[in-house]
Design a protein around this motif. Sequence first.
Motif, mmCIF file in Angstrom:
data_model
loop_
_atom_site.group_PDB
_atom_site.id
_atom_site.type_symbol
_atom_site.label_atom_id
_atom_site.label_comp_id
_atom_site.label_asym_id
_atom_site.label_seq_id
_atom_site.Cartn_x
_atom_site.Cartn_y
_atom_site.Cartn_z
ATOM 1 N N LEU A 40 0.559 -1.278 -0.017
ATOM 2 C CA LEU A 40 0.409 -0.199 0.028
ATOM 3 C C LEU A 40 0.465 1.239 -0.252
ATOM 4 O O LEU A 40 0.511 2.321 -0.616
ATOM 5 N N ARG A 97 1.024 4.488 -2.984
ATOM 6 C CA ARG A 97 0.732 5.494 -2.762
ATOM 7 C C ARG A 97 1.506 5.959 -3.768
ATOM 8 O O ARG A 97 1.785 7.584 -4.217
ATOM 9 N N TYR A 153 -6.708 1.809 -3.811
ATOM 10 C CA TYR A 153 -5.967 1.494 -2.237
ATOM 11 C C TYR A 153 -6.829 1.759 -1.304
ATOM 12 O O TYR A 153 -7.007 0.523 -1.302
#
Length: 209
Positions: A20, A24, A66
Amino acid sequence: MTDRAGEYITGLFSAEDELLASLREEADRTGIPPIAISADEGRLLQVLLTAIHARRVLEVGTLGGYSAICMARALPPDGRLLTIEIEPNHAEFARKYIARASQSDRIEVRVGRALDVLPALDGERFDAMFIDADKEPLPTYFEWALRLVRPGGLIIADNALWGGRVFDGETDDEKTRAVREFNRRMSSDPRVLGIIVPTHDGVAVAVVR
Ligand SMILES: C[S@@+](CC[C@H](N)C(=O)[O-])C[C@H]1O[C@@H](n2cnc3c(N)ncnc32)[C@H](O)[C@@H]1O
């Protein structure tokens, strides 16, 4: 919430795994807008989905995947998540990370305008719908959620406080009016029992009666 309370909560609940964090970082670097949910909002979604034993989730607004990956991780092995995204490049980015997260068999990204895609789902039943896309159609998304989410399931929407514009007494544009109307329905439509969790930009949550 005070800044210090926010920092305290973020410090406790914002652990992000490598995948994750990398999603990002690459999203930022490649021009995907930096508007994904925060890590602690991801935790909130996971708590809510786990509490209702969700198996099927619908999302409007995929961006880079996400929130979809966060939510899919809270589902049982046979769980499924369908996420709708209007921008093909966002969908392509999301699919790449969904594959890296080994979630391709559980998450489907459908490309299209949500209001065009939702009618094709009529008759299906979801345990929860997470709304995180354009604001103008929010009252219509609310009605779709009532058609698609089972009794006892959840309607969840990000940006319920809309940067404070819903209560600043000055702003009266179409988006703000739509968020206000959505919040009004979440608060007083007899078909749901709702609340706004005052975290970040506000997360509206309602149980379908
Ligand atoms: C705030 S971002 C979603 C963030 C994502 N849920 C996350 O936290 O990772 C909103 C997304 O909704 C998409 N979107 C906007 N309007 C849409 C529409 N009418 N139908 C489908 N997707 C839409 C945008 O392209 C953008 O990718």
